[in-house]
Motif scaffolding. Structure first.
Motif, PDB file in Angstrom:
ATOM      1  N   GLU A  71      27.239  17.861 -25.615  1.00  0.00           N
ATOM      2  CA  GLU A  71      27.220  19.174 -26.254  1.00  0.00           C
ATOM      3  C   GLU A  71      26.346  19.172 -27.508  1.00  0.00           C
ATOM      4  N   LEU A  72      26.234  18.015 -28.151  1.00  0.00           N
ATOM      5  CA  LEU A  72      25.457  17.926 -29.392  1.00  0.00           C
ATOM      6  C   LEU A  72      23.959  18.056 -29.160  1.00  0.00           C
ATOM      7  N   VAL A  73      23.473  17.427 -28.098  1.00  0.00           N
ATOM      8  CA  VAL A  73      22.019  17.339 -27.933  1.00  0.00           C
ATOM      9  C   VAL A  73      21.414  18.709 -27.618  1.00  0.00           C
ATOM     10  N   ASP A  74      20.142  18.872 -28.018  1.00  0.00           N
ATOM     11  CA  ASP A  74      19.448  20.138 -27.798  1.00  0.00           C
ATOM     12  C   ASP A  74      18.843  20.239 -26.402  1.00  0.00           C
ATOM     13  N   ASN A  75      18.535  19.088 -25.799  1.00  0.00           N
ATOM     14  CA  ASN A  75      17.816  19.106 -24.517  1.00  0.00           C
ATOM     15  C   ASN A  75      17.970  17.766 -23.797  1.00  0.00           C
ATOM     16  N   GLN A  76      17.391  17.702 -22.600  1.00  0.00           N
ATOM     17  CA  GLN A  76      17.492  16.487 -21.781  1.00  0.00           C
ATOM     18  C   GLN A  76      16.802  15.298 -22.446  1.00  0.00           C
ATOM     19  N   ASP A  77      15.743  15.558 -23.199  1.00  0.00           N
ATOM     20  CA  ASP A  77      15.014  14.465 -23.852  1.00  0.00           C
ATOM     21  C   ASP A  77      15.904  13.761 -24.885  1.00  0.00           C
ATOM     22  N   GLN A  78      16.685  14.541 -25.615  1.00  0.00           N
ATOM     23  CA  GLN A  78      17.565  13.937 -26.627  1.00  0.00           C
ATOM     24  C   GLN A  78      18.701  13.153 -25.974  1.00  0.00           C
ATOM     25  N   LEU A  79      19.209  13.652 -24.859  1.00  0.00           N
ATOM     26  CA  LEU A  79      20.237  12.878 -24.155  1.00  0.00           C
ATOM     27  C   LEU A  79      19.624  11.602 -23.585  1.00  0.00           C
ATOM     28  N   ALA A  80      18.388  11.685 -23.136  1.00  0.00           N
ATOM     29  CA  ALA A  80      17.680  10.493 -22.656  1.00  0.00           C
ATOM     30  C   ALA A  80      17.493   9.481 -23.783  1.00  0.00           C
ATOM     31  N   ALA A  81      17.315   9.971 -25.016  1.00  0.00           N
ATOM     32  CA  ALA A  81      17.173   9.063 -26.163  1.00  0.00           C
ATOM     33  C   ALA A  81      18.467   8.286 -26.392  1.00  0.00           C
ATOM     34  N   GLY A 151      14.762   1.844 -25.853  1.00  0.00           N
ATOM     35  CA  GLY A 151      15.150   3.177 -25.399  1.00  0.00           C
ATOM     36  C   GLY A 151      13.985   4.147 -25.394  1.00  0.00           C
ATOM     37  N   VAL A 152      13.187   4.118 -26.451  1.00  0.00           N
ATOM     38  CA  VAL A 152      12.021   5.011 -26.528  1.00  0.00           C
ATOM     39  C   VAL A 152      11.024   4.661 -25.430  1.00  0.00           C
ATOM     40  N   ASP A 153      10.863   3.369 -25.190  1.00  0.00           N
ATOM     41  CA  ASP A 153       9.956   2.927 -24.129  1.00  0.00           C
ATOM     42  C   ASP A 153      10.442   3.422 -22.771  1.00  0.00           C
ATOM     43  N   LEU A 154      11.747   3.255 -22.517  1.00  0.00           N
ATOM     44  CA  LEU A 154      12.312   3.706 -21.235  1.00  0.00           C
ATOM     45  C   LEU A 154      12.135   5.206 -21.055  1.00  0.00           C
ATOM     46  N   MET A 155      12.419   5.966 -22.110  1.00  0.00           N
ATOM     47  CA  MET A 155      12.353   7.426 -21.950  1.00  0.00           C
ATOM     48  C   MET A 155      10.915   7.900 -21.766  1.00  0.00           C
ATOM     49  N   ALA A 156       9.983   7.243 -22.460  1.00  0.00           N
ATOM     50  CA  ALA A 156       8.580   7.621 -22.296  1.00  0.00           C
ATOM     51  C   ALA A 156       8.103   7.328 -20.872  1.00  0.00           C
ATOM     52  N   LYS A 157       8.460   6.144 -20.374  1.00  0.00           N
ATOM     53  CA  LYS A 157       8.046   5.770 -19.018  1.00  0.00           C
ATOM     54  C   LYS A 157       8.654   6.705 -17.972  1.00  0.00           C
ATOM     55  N   ALA A 158       9.841   7.234 -18.281  1.00  0.00           N
ATOM     56  CA  ALA A 158      10.519   8.121 -17.331  1.00  0.00           C
ATOM     57  C   ALA A 158      10.023   9.557 -17.442  1.00  0.00           C
ATOM     58  N   GLY A 159       9.158   9.817 -18.416  1.00  0.00           N
ATOM     59  CA  GLY A 159       8.584  11.152 -18.537  1.00  0.00           C
ATOM     60  C   GLY A 159       9.283  12.066 -19.525  1.00  0.00           C
ATOM     61  N   PHE A 160      10.228  11.512 -20.288  1.00  0.00           N
ATOM     62  CA  PHE A 160      10.850  12.301 -21.353  1.00  0.00           C
ATOM     63  C   PHE A 160       9.974  12.238 -22.606  1.00  0.00           C
ATOM     64  N   GLU A 163       9.373  11.884 -28.837  1.00  0.00           N
ATOM     65  CA  GLU A 163       9.502  12.491 -30.173  1.00  0.00           C
ATOM     66  C   GLU A 163      10.889  13.105 -30.378  1.00  0.00           C
ATOM     67  N   ASP A 164      11.532  13.448 -29.277  1.00  0.00           N
ATOM     68  CA  ASP A 164      12.871  14.013 -29.409  1.00  0.00           C
ATOM     69  C   ASP A 164      13.893  12.984 -29.882  1.00  0.00           C
ATOM     70  N   SER A 165      13.584  11.698 -29.716  1.00  0.00           N
ATOM     71  CA  SER A 165      14.503  10.673 -30.235  1.00  0.00           C
ATOM     72  C   SER A 165      14.577  10.752 -31.757  1.00  0.00           C
ATOM     73  N   VAL A 166      13.465  11.074 -32.380  1.00  0.00           N
ATOM     74  CA  VAL A 166      13.436  11.187 -33.842  1.00  0.00           C
ATOM     75  C   VAL A 166      14.310  12.357 -34.288  1.00  0.00           C
ATOM     76  N   LYS A 167      14.160  13.491 -33.587  1.00  0.00           N
ATOM     77  CA  LYS A 167      14.969  14.657 -33.929  1.00  0.00           C
ATOM     78  C   LYS A 167      16.452  14.363 -33.753  1.00  0.00           C
ATOM     79  N   LEU A 168      16.766  13.687 -32.664  1.00  0.00           N
ATOM     80  CA  LEU A 168      18.165  13.383 -32.389  1.00  0.00           C
ATOM     81  C   LEU A 168      18.767  12.486 -33.463  1.00  0.00           C
TER      82      LEU A 168
END
Ligand code: ZN
Length: 169
Positions: A71-81, A151-160, A163-168
């Motif tokens: 519920e906290l995250v803004d989008n799928q990218d932040q949950l991926a982070a 985590g950032v590497d995994l999310m980037a490779k997966a197409g997320f 930059e959303d990790s920073v926001k999160l």
């Protein structure tokens, strides 16, 4: 470590209510499938019905995430982070490194305590016991930074969007 992870995860699934929210479960499973694609294991993710901010991963390819976190995250990218960070702890074998320093780990306390935000009653119980015996410690900053990098590497490779990790955070 894998066996302990599986036992701890089974125990959590018995003791904590599991969310039946279809949207949350589909989102979590989809993101985990993309993040772990190519890691050679079929990762299981369980959404726990708990409004506290928490997520964790255990050796044995198990991931738990609270509804409060989703519920906290803004989008799928932040949950991926969040989930990528947790997978990072497992990939870097941080629990193994901690286990070598912990005498209580054979009781599974080290595994249960392996979460990020310390708001889970089980986790707090683990921390209390750990404080009593002076052996259980949270992840070090080094481990957190390492999990962040993976985590950032995994999310980037997966197409997320990394930059959303920073926001999160
Ligand atoms: Zn962490």
């Amino acid at each position: 470590m894998t066996q302990m992870g599986l036992q701890a995860f089974d125990q959590l699934k018995k003791e904590k209510p599991i969310s039946s929210d279809g949207e949350f479960n589909r989102a979590a499973q989809c993101i985990v499938t993309e993040l772990t694609h190519g890691l050679g294991q079929n990762w299981e993710v369980v959404v726990f019905d708990d409004n506290t901010l928490n997520a964790f991963a255990l050796p044995g390819a198990k991931i738990g995430v609270h509804t409060g976190m989703i519920e906290l995250v803004d989008n799928q990218d932040q949950l991926a982070a969040v989930l990528g960070h947790e997978v990072g702890h497992v990939m870097a074998r941080h629990s193994n490194e901690r286990a070598s320093q912990e005498t209580l780990v054979q009781q599974g306390m080290g595994m249960i305590q392996q979460t990020e935000f310390g708001q889970n009653p089980l986790i707090m119980g683990g921390l209390g016991l750990g404080a009593k015996y002076g052996v259980l410690m949270p992840y070090s900053r080094t481990h957190e930074s390492e999990a962040d990098m993976i985590g950032v590497d995994l999310m980037a490779k997966a197409g997320f969007n990394p930059e959303d990790s920073v926001k999160l955070w």
